[in-house]
Design a protein around this motif. Structure first.
Motif, mmCIF file in Angstrom:
data_model
loop_
_atom_site.group_PDB
_atom_site.id
_atom_site.type_symbol
_atom_site.label_atom_id
_atom_site.label_comp_id
_atom_site.label_asym_id
_atom_site.label_seq_id
_atom_site.Cartn_x
_atom_site.Cartn_y
_atom_site.Cartn_z
ATOM 1 N N GLY A 133 0.786 -1.226 0.000
ATOM 2 C CA GLY A 133 0.000 0.000 0.000
ATOM 3 C C GLY A 133 0.816 1.271 0.000
ATOM 4 N N LEU A 134 2.145 1.169 -0.010
ATOM 5 C CA LEU A 134 2.992 2.372 -0.014
ATOM 6 C C LEU A 134 2.677 3.326 -1.169
ATOM 7 N N THR A 311 -1.996 6.002 7.931
ATOM 8 C CA THR A 311 -2.955 5.173 8.672
ATOM 9 C C THR A 311 -2.984 3.758 8.123
ATOM 10 N N MET A 312 -2.893 3.636 6.805
ATOM 11 C CA MET A 312 -2.917 2.310 6.182
ATOM 12 C C MET A 312 -1.729 1.467 6.624
ATOM 13 N N GLN A 313 -0.547 2.077 6.738
ATOM 14 C CA GLN A 313 0.634 1.339 7.171
ATOM 15 C C GLN A 313 0.437 0.761 8.578
ATOM 16 N N ILE A 314 -0.214 1.518 9.442
ATOM 17 C CA ILE A 314 -0.455 1.060 10.807
ATOM 18 C C ILE A 314 -1.565 0.009 10.837
ATOM 19 N N ALA A 315 -2.679 0.305 10.174
ATOM 20 C CA ALA A 315 -3.847 -0.576 10.247
ATOM 21 C C ALA A 315 -3.611 -1.911 9.546
ATOM 22 N N MET A 369 -7.917 2.780 7.402
ATOM 23 C CA MET A 369 -8.308 1.652 8.246
ATOM 24 C C MET A 369 -9.143 0.614 7.497
ATOM 25 N N VAL A 370 -9.562 0.961 6.275
ATOM 26 C CA VAL A 370 -10.490 0.077 5.553
ATOM 27 C C VAL A 370 -9.842 -0.616 4.350
ATOM 28 N N LEU A 371 -9.125 0.123 3.500
ATOM 29 C CA LEU A 371 -8.752 -0.391 2.184
ATOM 30 C C LEU A 371 -7.869 -1.640 2.254
#
Length: 452
Positions: A133-134, A311-315, A369-371
């Motif tokens: 997702g980067l 947020t994506m990296q964390i979630a 948080m979703v994708l």
């Protein structure tokens, strides 16, 4: 896995950057080629149509010539399309060359994702998907700002020429680092489901065309929009009937028998509809309503992309141990709230820009948080030999969701008017689409993805 991720991330960054840069440049391209904005918007539509036509072939191509060769072909097509687009002489040639880009871009995502999913350790699947997702972190942050700067400081040619060094580097690294995985000599090659291809690819392309025409004219019942949409539904229905009966379908719909995968697909379909549908609104709002330059508009959009990516990296890493049913619905709720607040802010004349950006950043926290967490949850438990089919299905799902959302937001904006009230209505529709995703999200596994 590290080498695969390096190659895939570079290729994905190039394609995501291109999409975000071109979105900022539409108004400038309209002026350059002395063409209506509705015509120039077909540079984006042609790209989407080409994507829809080629994505269904991804799983077959990987089985036929191997993931490495398929990925190299995709990179070459995308880079060639970028070169041609940079030297387009009118709106028609630019639209055609963007379609060439789309043929490559349509294979980059599903093939790259399949290679990563095959190489990833199930216990660290979320971490691998987070790294995948980067590009979503880099593209939306750098793309609008870079595109605006190139338009203001150089010329429109550079919004495409900037892809050439990245494409060349990606081709070199892919050729050197990816392991050969072509089918062994003597092994039976998968057969191309020609009837399936002749129904699904045109069906998807016609559906996107009908949606685009409806969005452009503001009337989905007009013959130019309704006829291709109805034809697309007939073709897709014929494909579904065939896919459920033949031995080697172009796209394995039996994947949907896996409850987690089916629920994940439904969640992503609704969420991407609202999320990607709203992406065209912000650049238009900043440039059209607030009269900011492309560079300023790009800088105002960048914080949202940064929020999504971080947020994506964390979630996505957290989903390795957290309950999807707890994490993902909360993200959906935050995203819908942020989009609703964005609607309220854009509907107020003369509102401070930071208030619009802050509301959009809250939406970005929810989107992060979703994708990728939903994609991780949906695919983690699938067998390795079904990853190619799963990534193809996810690619088609994302493209359709984005196209439906874009068409709906375009129609709403065209009907309500491109003024603060109109943008408020369009963002509110996007918020409603995001909120609807909470229903399937509540059906995701209640235990952590690692043990579900």
């Amino acid at each position: 896995m590290g080498l695969v991720l390096t190659v895939v991330v570079i290729g994905s960054v190039m394609s995501v950057l291109d999409v975000t840069i071109v979105n900022v440049a539409l108004r400038k391209l309209s002026e350059t080629f002395d063409a209506p904005l509705a015509t120039i918007q077909w540079t984006a539509t042609a790209y989407s149509l080409a994507l829809a036509a080629v994505i269904p072939t991804a799983a077959w191509a990987m089985g036929r010539i191997g993931a490495k060769r398929t990925y190299l072909t995709a990179l070459a097509l995308f880079t060639l399309g970028s070169l041609l687009a940079a030297f387009a002489w009118d709106a028609g040639s630019l639209i055609a060359f963007r379609a060439v880009q789309g043929l490559g871009g349509g294979l980059l995502m599903p093939v790259g994702m399949a290679m990563v999913m095959r190489a990833a350790d199930p216990e660290r699947f979320g971490r691998a998907m987070a790294l995948l997702g980067l590009p979503i972190l880099v593209g939306p942050v750098a793309g609008p700002a870079l595109g605006g700067w190139l338009l203001d400081a150089a010329s429109w040619h550079w919004i495409f020429l900037v892809n050439l060094p990245v494409g060349a580097a990606a081709l070199f690294l892919a050729a050197r680092l990816l392991r050969p995985d072509a089918p062994r000599a003597g092994a039976p090659a998968p057969r191309l489901d020609v009837p399936g291809l002749l129904t699904l690819s045109p069906g998807l392309a016609l559906l996107l065309y009908g949606l685009a025409r409806g969005g452009e004219t503001g009337d989905f019942t007009a013959p130019g929009a309704l006829a291709p949409t109805l034809a697309s539904l007939l073709l897709v229905a014929a494909f579904v009937r065939r896919a459920l009966t033949v031995r080697e379908p172009l796209l394995d719909l039996r994947l949907l028998r896996d409850r987690t995968f089916a629920v994940g697909i439904a969640t992503l379909a609704l969420f991407t509809c609202g999320y990607f549908g709203s992406m065209l609104l912000a650049p238009m709002y900043w440039q059209g309503v607030r009269d900011f330059s492309p560079t300023t508009a790009g800088l105002l959009v960048a914080p949202v992309g940064l929020t999504v990516g971080v947020t994506m990296q964390i979630a996505a890493r957290r989903i390795d141990t957290a309950s999807p049913r707890r994490l993902i619905p909360v993200g959906v709720a935050l995203a819908a709230l942020g989009m609703a607040l964005t609607a309220l802010q854009t509907g107020t004349a003369g509102v401070a820009p930071w208030r619009v950006v802050a509301a959009a950043m809250l939406m970005g926290v929810g989107a992060g948080m979703v994708l990728m967490p939903t994609m991780t949850t949906a695919t983690r438990s699938l067998p390795k030999d079904r990853m190619a089919a799963a990534s193809t299905a996810l690619g088609i799902n994302a493209q359709l969701g984005a196209s439906v959302g874009t068409a709906l937001c375009s129609v709403v904006l065209g009907t309500a008017g491109a003024d603060p009230a109109g943008f408020r209505t369009a963002f509110a529709v996007a918020a409603a689409l995001l909120a609807a995703a909470v229903l399937p999200a509540l059906l995701l596994p209640g235990r952590s993805s690692r043990t579900a």
